[in-house]
Design an enzyme around this catalytic site. Structure first.
Site, PDB file in Angstrom:
ATOM      1  CB  ILE A 141      -2.575 -64.361 -32.684  1.00 12.37           C
ATOM      2  CG1 ILE A 141      -2.242 -63.977 -34.329  1.00 12.37           C
ATOM      3  CG2 ILE A 141      -2.393 -64.045 -32.536  1.00 12.37           C
ATOM      4  CD1 ILE A 141      -2.607 -62.755 -34.411  1.00 12.37           C
ATOM      5  N   GLY A 142      -3.122 -67.219 -31.608  1.00 15.48           N
ATOM      6  CA  GLY A 142      -2.879 -68.418 -30.683  1.00 15.48           C
ATOM      7  C   GLY A 142      -4.233 -69.221 -31.231  1.00 15.48           C
ATOM      8  N   GLY A 170     -10.814 -72.372 -28.043  1.00 15.02           N
ATOM      9  CA  GLY A 170     -11.144 -73.366 -27.310  1.00 15.02           C
ATOM     10  C   GLY A 170     -11.896 -74.706 -28.846  1.00 15.02           C
ATOM     11  CB  ILE A 189      -6.360 -66.826 -33.716  1.00 12.27           C
ATOM     12  CG1 ILE A 189      -7.944 -67.106 -33.225  1.00 12.27           C
ATOM     13  CG2 ILE A 189      -7.027 -65.622 -34.116  1.00 12.27           C
ATOM     14  CD1 ILE A 189      -8.282 -66.288 -31.537  1.00 12.27           C
ATOM     15  CG  ASP A 217     -17.609 -65.901 -22.741  1.00 10.43           C
ATOM     16  OD1 ASP A 217     -17.032 -66.109 -21.455  1.00 10.43           O
ATOM     17  OD2 ASP A 217     -17.019 -65.932 -23.099  1.00 10.43           O
TER      18      ASP A 217
END
Length: 555
Positions: A45-46, A49, A53, A180
């Site tokens: 999916i991506g 950092g 995923i 965050d």
């Protein structure tokens, strides 16, 4: 014996120092030994950092479409730390029973806390990885923000604010702060019935609320995403009031498109100072710069300023502020989320387009009238005046209108009557004649050579000035000028250049020192001599006289 081979697909280090996991192929099965479950890896999916995923599903099922992967697996090398922190946060705080109890107490129809399904370790090609299994969600708010021209309708901003307040109240009650909050960490629901619910994810920076005295920690200073970092987090101490402040910065950005300090993100200390200045007088700073920020957000930021570092925020008070604004807009927290730009922006754009269209129509009508009357027109660039034989006329072409007169056929007529006077113009022709250069006259017999005059013979010279224009120079001081004989009374002294030698006599007189007093003082100085003993060098044939004279040594 062969050397040790390099591991295939070893993780590479990212720019932030974390190792990135090697790509894991689709269909790889990971085991959860604690829950005794197996998960099958789907398409990626991506990349974050610190890890990657992947979509995932139960090993028992066999989905053929990507939509049948209802879970995500976050994977990172064991050496990294953020997923370790996030894993333990979910284990302690994402219990389904605790979440259900909170929803019932607050009477919520939906809740933005992610669901946790499992974790464990997995080994792939000799490398050990840590993984976390969560529910899969849809697009993130940051992507939607950019897709819609970096602007959300005010009602949508306050709906998102209410949903995030619910999550913050839950995790603060469990003794944690998120630290965050940002659009990239807020995801929209993907399952049916959760399309209008936003979920706060990525608890990699989540920390426990400190019971100690508020004291800045330089090691943790400026943690988080710099544009949203709270003033407390800039000092290295994440707090509950800091989480609300971060949420306020996000809401402000969604309303106006850009935060005041976004151009200085490479300088954390400058950003910190700008936030301090901004929050010192929130109302005046916002009202001076922005006109479309609702008063509810200003009151929310002002309330944050009243909180102390260890205070627990009044979430009910904040909800009332947001709910009242939504009622004024004819919305509620359960209304459908609309991420398209506000109506104000669209209406302004339409008005601008219609004004331009009307101007174009007026110009075209005027040109047609002038054509019928036989008047000539010419095209001009914007900002310049058109010049014609009869009446000057300025015409601007519209974007969608074809020009009536071509540029090639348009005649450029220069204006000759620039003067405002009524007197007739007179043209005067001036004939320029070139003068022939005259020959230089021959040198005269008794001509004085100025270039070789001595400094003594030049009139009106300062007595302290020295001239270096001639080889013969004289230091002028108290000495009297030289007397010239009658035979050599000529000013020209160029003949003296060829003398063999010159002697210049001069006396230097040292100025006498003035004594401040007549007393005499005797000063005694003790000087210690250093005695160094040197060993006598042995005789060598190199020190002989024969070598000094350049002869060979004796045999």
């Amino acid at each position: 014996m062969a050397g040790k081979g390099k591991k295939v697909g070893a993780p590479k280090k990212n720019t932030n120092g974390y190792k990135m996991p090697a790509p894991i192929p689709i269909g790889e099965v990971i085991h959860d030994t604690i829950a005794k479950k197996k998960w099958r890896i789907g398409p990626s999916i991506g990349v974050g950092g610190f890890g990657e995923i992947y979509s995932a599903c139960n090993h028992e099922g066999s989905p053929k479409k990507e939509s049948n992967f209802p879970f995500v697996v976050k994977i990172e090398p064991h050496e990294n730390g953020p997923l370790f922190v996030e894993k333990h946060f979910y284990i302690r705080n994402a219990n389904k029973e605790d979440i259900a109890k909170f929803i019932k107490t607050k009477k919520l129809s939906s809740f933005g806390m992610p669901s946790y399904f499992g974790n464990g370790s997995h080994e792939y090609k000799g490398e050990k990885y840590r993984y976390l299994v969560l529910e899969r969600y849809g697009k993130d708010i940051w992507s939607l923000f950019k897709e819609n021209g970096r602007l959300f309708p005010p009602a949508t901003v306050f709906q998102l604010g209410l949903q995030m307040l619910d999550v913050l109240e839950y995790i603060h009650g469990r003794g944690y702060v998120h630290a965050d909050i940002k659009g990239a960490n807020i995801l929209m629901g993907l399952r049916k019935g959760t399309e209008n619910q936003a979920y706060l994810v990525d608890f990699g920076l989540a920390t426990r609320v400190s019971d100690k005295e508020f004291k800045p920690d330089p090691k943790s200073a400026h943690n988080g995403t710099i544009e949203y970092t709270s003033r407390d987090a800039h000092l290295g101490v994440p707090t509950m009031r800091g989480d609300l402040e971060i949420l306020g910065y996000n809401m402000l950005q969604w309303l106006i498109g850009e935060l005041p300090w976004e151009k200085n993100l490479k300088q954390p200390k400058t950003v910190q100072d700008m936030k301090e200045s901004f929050m010192k007088n929130v109302r005046s700073n916002i009202t001076k710069q922005y006109s479309n920020v609702p008063d509810a957000l200003i009151k929310f930021l002002e309330y944050i300023n009243t909180l102390k570092p260890k205070d627990v925020p009044d979430y009910t008070k904040c909800r009332i502020l947001f709910d009242n604004f939504l009622k004024s807009e004819g919305k509620s927290r359960t209304s459908k989320l609309d991420f398209s730009p506000g109506k104000r922006g669209k209406a302004a754009k339409q008005n601008h387009d219609t004004d331009n269209k009307d101007n174009c129509e007026d110009d075209s009508k005027e040109t047609k009238k002038r054509k019928e009357n036989g008047e000539t027109t010419k095209l001009v660039k914007r900002g310049r005046k058109a010049k014609t034989n009869e009446t000057p006329l300025e015409i601007e072409n519209c974007e969608n209108e074809e020009p009536d007169v071509s540029v090639e056929s348009a005649k450029i007529v220069k204006s000759k009557n620039k003067r405002k006077s009524s007197e007739p113009l007179v043209v005067v022709k001036v004939k320029k004649t070139k003068l022939t250069p005259k020959a230089t006259p021959p040198a005269k017999k008794n001509h004085a050579n100025i270039a070789t005059q001595t400094s003594v013979e030049r009139p009106k010279r300062s007595p302290r000035q020295v001239s270096f224009d001639s080889p013969i120079c004289e230091i002028i001081g108290d000495k009297k000028p030289l007397k010239l004989s009658k035979e050599n009374e000529s000013v020209n002294s160029s003949g003296d250049i060829f003398d063999d030698s010159f002697t210049i006599e001069g006396e230097k007189v040292k100025p006498k020192k003035r004594l401040l007093s007549d007393e005499k003082v005797t000063v005694k100085r003790i000087v210690k001599k250093k005695v160094t003993t040197t060993k006598p060098k042995g005789k060598s044939w190199k020190n002989c006289a024969t070598i000094v004279n350049g002869r060979s040594p004796p045999k």
